[in-house]
Write an enzyme that holds these catalytic residues in place. Structure first.
Site, PDB file in Angstrom:
ATOM      1  N   ARG A 178      -1.514   2.180  12.822  1.00 46.27           N
ATOM      2  CA  ARG A 178      -1.990   0.892  12.308  1.00 46.27           C
ATOM      3  C   ARG A 178      -1.767   0.664  10.820  1.00 46.27           C
ATOM      4  O   ARG A 178      -2.314  -0.270  10.244  1.00 46.27           O
ATOM      5  CB  ARG A 178      -3.463   0.703  12.666  1.00 46.27           C
ATOM      6  CG  ARG A 178      -4.352   1.870  12.265  1.00 46.27           C
ATOM      7  CD  ARG A 178      -5.764   1.746  12.831  1.00 46.27           C
ATOM      8  NE  ARG A 178      -6.698   1.278  11.823  1.00 46.27           N
ATOM      9  CZ  ARG A 178      -7.391   0.163  11.913  1.00 46.27           C
ATOM     10  NH1 ARG A 178      -7.282  -0.611  12.957  1.00 46.27           N
ATOM     11  NH2 ARG A 178      -8.224  -0.194  10.952  1.00 46.27           N
ATOM     12  N   HIS A 179      -1.010   1.523  10.174  1.00 40.21           N
ATOM     13  CA  HIS A 179      -0.772   1.357   8.735  1.00 40.21           C
ATOM     14  C   HIS A 179       0.695   1.118   8.422  1.00 40.21           C
ATOM     15  O   HIS A 179       1.572   1.788   8.947  1.00 40.21           O
ATOM     16  CB  HIS A 179      -1.249   2.598   7.975  1.00 40.21           C
ATOM     17  CG  HIS A 179      -2.736   2.701   7.892  1.00 40.21           C
ATOM     18  ND1 HIS A 179      -3.485   3.415   8.803  1.00 40.21           N
ATOM     19  CD2 HIS A 179      -3.614   2.174   7.009  1.00 40.21           C
ATOM     20  CE1 HIS A 179      -4.766   3.310   8.489  1.00 40.21           C
ATOM     21  NE2 HIS A 179      -4.883   2.567   7.403  1.00 40.21           N
TER      22      HIS A 179
ATOM     23  N   SER B 266     -11.675  -7.540   6.662  1.00 40.14           N
ATOM     24  CA  SER B 266     -12.763  -7.174   5.759  1.00 40.14           C
ATOM     25  C   SER B 266     -13.087  -8.371   4.900  1.00 40.14           C
ATOM     26  O   SER B 266     -12.178  -9.051   4.419  1.00 40.14           O
ATOM     27  CB  SER B 266     -12.343  -6.028   4.845  1.00 40.14           C
ATOM     28  OG  SER B 266     -12.557  -4.812   5.486  1.00 40.14           O
TER      29      SER B 266
ATOM     30  N   ARG C  21       0.851  -1.188   0.000  1.00 41.45           N
ATOM     31  CA  ARG C  21       0.000   0.000   0.000  1.00 41.45           C
ATOM     32  C   ARG C  21       0.883   1.234   0.000  1.00 41.45           C
ATOM     33  O   ARG C  21       1.681   1.424   0.936  1.00 41.45           O
ATOM     34  CB  ARG C  21      -0.890   0.020   1.266  1.00 41.45           C
ATOM     35  CG  ARG C  21      -1.755  -1.209   1.442  1.00 41.45           C
ATOM     36  CD  ARG C  21      -3.005  -1.194   0.599  1.00 41.45           C
ATOM     37  NE  ARG C  21      -3.616  -2.514   0.502  1.00 41.45           N
ATOM     38  CZ  ARG C  21      -4.539  -3.001   1.351  1.00 41.45           C
ATOM     39  NH1 ARG C  21      -4.978  -2.249   2.324  1.00 41.45           N
ATOM     40  NH2 ARG C  21      -5.039  -4.208   1.188  1.00 41.45           N
TER      41      ARG C  21
ATOM     42  N   GLU D 246      -0.059   4.199   0.386  1.00 38.05           N
ATOM     43  CA  GLU D 246      -0.752   5.304   1.080  1.00 38.05           C
ATOM     44  C   GLU D 246       0.173   6.078   2.020  1.00 38.05           C
ATOM     45  O   GLU D 246       1.025   5.494   2.676  1.00 38.05           O
ATOM     46  CB  GLU D 246      -1.900   4.749   1.933  1.00 38.05           C
ATOM     47  CG  GLU D 246      -3.087   4.306   1.131  1.00 38.05           C
ATOM     48  CD  GLU D 246      -3.933   3.299   1.908  1.00 38.05           C
ATOM     49  OE1 GLU D 246      -3.960   3.381   3.147  1.00 38.05           O
ATOM     50  OE2 GLU D 246      -4.543   2.441   1.257  1.00 38.05           O
TER      51      GLU D 246
ATOM     52  N   ARG E 196      -1.563  -6.828  12.267  1.00 40.52           N
ATOM     53  CA  ARG E 196      -2.664  -6.285  13.076  1.00 40.52           C
ATOM     54  C   ARG E 196      -3.223  -7.317  14.045  1.00 40.52           C
ATOM     55  O   ARG E 196      -3.623  -6.986  15.164  1.00 40.52           O
ATOM     56  CB  ARG E 196      -3.797  -5.785  12.168  1.00 40.52           C
ATOM     57  CG  ARG E 196      -3.486  -4.447  11.549  1.00 40.52           C
ATOM     58  CD  ARG E 196      -4.751  -3.799  10.999  1.00 40.52           C
ATOM     59  NE  ARG E 196      -4.396  -2.609  10.237  1.00 40.52           N
ATOM     60  CZ  ARG E 196      -5.231  -1.939   9.473  1.00 40.52           C
ATOM     61  NH1 ARG E 196      -6.492  -2.331   9.351  1.00 40.52           N
ATOM     62  NH2 ARG E 196      -4.843  -0.878   8.822  1.00 40.52           N
TER      63      ARG E 196
ATOM     64  N   GLU F 156     -11.081  -2.234  13.520  1.00 44.16           N
ATOM     65  CA  GLU F 156     -11.365  -3.075  12.370  1.00 44.16           C
ATOM     66  C   GLU F 156     -10.096  -3.830  12.007  1.00 44.16           C
ATOM     67  O   GLU F 156      -9.019  -3.255  11.925  1.00 44.16           O
ATOM     68  CB  GLU F 156     -11.813  -2.187  11.202  1.00 44.16           C
ATOM     69  CG  GLU F 156     -12.160  -2.945   9.943  1.00 44.16           C
ATOM     70  CD  GLU F 156     -11.044  -2.970   8.939  1.00 44.16           C
ATOM     71  OE1 GLU F 156     -10.531  -1.907   8.601  1.00 44.16           O
ATOM     72  OE2 GLU F 156     -10.681  -4.079   8.504  1.00 44.16           O
TER      73      GLU F 156
END
Lengths: 549, 549
Positions: free
Chosen positions: A329-330, A475, A321, A323, A523, A472
């Protein structure tokens, strides 16, 4: 371990999410400083070595010293050097195996110098550490045992974290030992330095292992960036040793459960044409003249594996990712635990797997990793995760209602933000006494294009998120297996369908209804252990500012 | 399965290494052709559906038909449609479970239309396939059983590879069945098409499953590129289903052995700064403004994990090579099985692990995957691998001598080329009756910079290669754990040491002697099964010309 606080000044920064604060310039400056320090240390060490120890008789001088590199090059010659001769025909004993039952026997052990405490010119104590176990080694000058004053001297100058081989006798201590895991001591007969660490390390293992409470009480800690910059030292703390054993055990249990349910482990390519699942957050590269990117998830290919009749598959693999997320948490690269399966008629079949799988993993961790959990708790205190044997499942709309009743407004057709998710987690904990639950039937607008809409209301979708401790973590959803609807949804989501043509076409050759889910390994470990930062659960984390070590 | 040879003309090209022959232009042309064909098919299908079947009474018409998308959107409403109503409260039975013992009972099964053989307007046979198992379904017009002529008609028009749900009664056949794996038939009562495949597929599963012998005998095959272009269809052949089960089992056994020996599974980053281990063959990309590349192997980080006291580690993860290698044994992305371990005094400790691990894997494959091996052998005949319970280890110089005695000259300080490797494999097989052996003490010049030279002769190194069926599959060695020697060797190999500074520095903080090895998962499967191309053992292979599907 040698404890020189001037190297790593007691930091007032606690080990927290400060990762993003340090600029590259500061990092460079720190590197230059370390380099200078290192050079100085090398000179000092060279000086130390040339200043030869005073003369002594030949036989006792063979009982200690630095192992030469030649000896360590797998030489078959038992006469290659003092060490090679001393260990010939001997087996190494693990530090964990040094117990009262073997008192009196001679052992050969290898460990790092954990602490080195000189007492006098004739007595020294070194604690050796191996695999998280520690044992005290005592060296006492003795003509009878051929232990010279120079050997005591040699022992004293061993730097912290150096690797040492000790041959000695296991003895029972006069008083119970509090500073070591093993309740026996080693009376040193021979000691050789296998590999010498710098005298002054950029990070002190003891500081890195310090709990928040101890730091609050004034003891030195180490900030997160220093720790991550020197990860090979940082990994040696008891908590870190435990974290990566737990990470391994999460995977063991994950595989164990899924293999028992007929799933097959697969590997999908991470180098893909086009732009993965759309969005700007992909790492792009040139692949032999073609534009390519790194897969944001194995989504497309794991579905294609289902079209290829593999029926039930899972993957443990890297996910990328790009991002610019600077949160706790990333990560830019993490390990995805992905599952995909053909279903017969309802996405609850997928939720059933999730709802069984995770309690299975949690239970196995508690059973198999109690020592590791204890080690983590010592540095980072946390409460055991509350979960139900049969996982709680709540419709999204009911979650919205629970929030509303608690005075929290949330858009029934929007996503929940992190704060609202935490609030809902709190409400669920109060009402159902669980910190692990599934929220399903999410609004379609906030799910990816390949998500199957609900039959009765296309504003909602056959999808779910799973929460641990209010965050979360997973998913999942039923996927659209109808190529026309898939194409239509992709266009509606602004995706260039040409770039995912092979994916869409896969559903034209006969595709079963199917669904699946994905979860980040880091996570799972972070939230199960109640840790505050995902960088703690990645061996060598990658975030927007960190590409090394 | 529908068998329309005009779509995939019987190719004279056998499934071989022709991957690299097809140009991008030809691929585009083929894609355009397929697109055109698909559009025509969609029109034909639409026409077929509007030409409604002739009138019949309501009750029998509810026994067949296409399942609507609404019904497949996980509807909870049992009245949502004919199919949804028919399957309410029923469980699906796997095709493999359809055995003589349950004759007389009614079952619900789901499978793909494998072959569809109409006999008359009142009788049809469809073979359904699920998980490699097949069963014959018979539909006979019958007022009494509410099976109409239109239902027979519906069954007949089902296209190959479509997913179908059948409710029917298990019956014993009058004569033994030769065309299916199951020795019972299903008398169809209800049949629903869950998902319809295109009438004309770009690849025919039966053609893709054809053995070389059958192709030689004139039956149609499918060339490798057509198969890989349509991998989601190609994966459905019995051999491919077996190959990926075996791949999964290689990993199961790999983990099982290593975990039992105290190894820990880790994940190292694939996004790394600098240029990995040097050389031009890396994929480069921009990482948040910094130059980065994809790791050519987990080499540097798995060694750093050893410096971080993880002691014995392994990894199963993607490895990237940007080499323009157009051979049967090279991929640009593959799965590396990597191992690294601290050693006490000799690299034979690493060879001992290799020498035990692989016979363990091979034995487990033979025990656990006999059906899968049989399925592969049917399409690609091969002899079982010959290996010894205690792995043979030969010094490189002895290998050179064996070659010399056989009249083959090889440079004693150079590498062996593929041809010479094969020759040596043959000589070893004749002399020792094994196709799996270790060759060690390789010339230093042909090994990576981090390889430890031999103590007695730095022209040779503490390294080894492992061969299966005459092909090199594993490379391993003791590593240089001395930072100064490491730096010196890196410079000598032309590596910019600045780009691997964090790696070299890792050895300054105390590093144990250590070694390890790496092997490609795809190669293990390929060579164990005697396959001729590595593309056969990668789910979605990536080579210099292939980035899709």
């Amino acid at each position: 371990m040698s404890s020189e606080p001037e190297i790593q000044p007691p930091s007032t920064e606690t080990p927290d999410e400060s990762g993003e604060k340090i600029s590259k310039k500061a990092a460079k400056k720190e590197a230059a400083k370390l380099e200078k320090m290192r050079r100085r240390q090398e000179q000092e060490e060279a000086a130390r070595k040339t200043a030869s120890l005073s003369l002594e008789d030949e036989s006792s001088s063979r009982n200690y010293g630095d192992v030469t590199l030649t000896e360590l090059q797998s030489t078959a010659d038992p006469k290659a050097g003092k060490w090679r001769e001393a260990v010939e025909g001997k087996e190494w004993t693990n530090v964990s195996e040094l117990v009262e039952e073997i008192a009196g026997s001679e052992v050969l052990i290898r460990g790092r110098v954990h602490t080195n405490r000189p007492v006098s010119s004739k007595l020294g104590f070194v604690i050796l550490r191996q695999s998280g176990f520690t044992v005290q080694c005592v060296v006492t000058e003795s003509k009878e045992r051929n232990v010279s004053v120079n050997m005591v001297k040699f022992l004293k100058q061993l730097s912290g974290e150096s690797f040492v081989d000790v041959i000695g006798v296991v003895v029972l201590p006069k008083e119970p030992l509090t500073g070591t895991t093993q309740q026996v001591e080693i009376q040193v007969r021979k000691v050789y330095c296998v590999n010498s660490a710098l005298q002054k390390l950029p990070l002190n293992v003891e500081d890195a292992a310090r709990s928040e409470a101890d730091i609050q009480a004034g003891k030195p800690g180490a900030n997160q960036d220093t720790r991550l910059n020197n990860r090979v030292i940082d990994l040696r703390t008891p908590a870190n040793q435990a974290i990566f054993r737990i990470q391994c055990h999460v995977q063991i249990a994950f595989r164990e459960f899924l293999l028992s349910k007929g799933f097959l482990e697969i590997h999908t390519p991470k180098l893909i044409a086009g732009s993965s699942e759309g969005g700007a957050a992909v790492f792009r590269l040139e692949y032999k003249g073609q534009p390519a990117c790194l897969a944001q998830s194995p989504q497309l290919h794991k579905q294609m594996a289902i079209c290829g009749d593999l029926e039930r598959v899972f993957e443990v693999g890297a996910v990328y990712r790009a991002e610019d997320s600077f949160t706790h948490r990333h990560l830019c690269e993490f390990i995805g635990l992905d599952v995909e399966m053909a279903i017969h008629k309802h996405y609850s079949e997928v939720m059933d797997i999730v709802g069984e799988l995770f309690p299975f993993i949690f239970t196995k961790l508690e059973e198999r990793c109690s020592k590791e959990l204890e080690a983590i708790r010592k540095q980072y205190p946390f409460q055991p995760l509350k979960f139900l044997p049969k996982t709680l499942t709540i419709p999204f709309a009911e979650g919205i209602q629970m929030l509303k009743e608690a005075g929290v407004e949330a858009d029934p057709l929007g996503d929940l933000n992190t704060e609202v998710e935490r609030k809902l987690g709190q409400l669920v904990l109060e009402k159902y006494n669980t910190e692990f639950y599934i929220l399903h039937r999410y609004p379609s607008a906030v799910r990816p294009f390949y998500t199957m809409p609900c039959a009765d209301d296309s504003n909602y979708s056959n999808s779910f998120d799973v929460f641990i401790r209010g965050e979360e973590i997973i998913s999942g959803a039923q996927r659209v297996h109808d190529p026309e609807l898939l194409k239509e949804q992709a266009i509606r989501f602004g995706i260039d369908v040409d770039t995912i043509k092979t994916y869409i076409d896969s559903f034209r050759y006969g595709a079963p209804p199917h669904g699946g889910f994905g979860v980040g390994l880091e996570r799972v470990v972070m939230l199960f252990c109640g840790l505050n930062n995902i960088r703690k659960t990645s061996l060598f984390p990658r975030d927007p500012l960190r590409l090394a070590p």
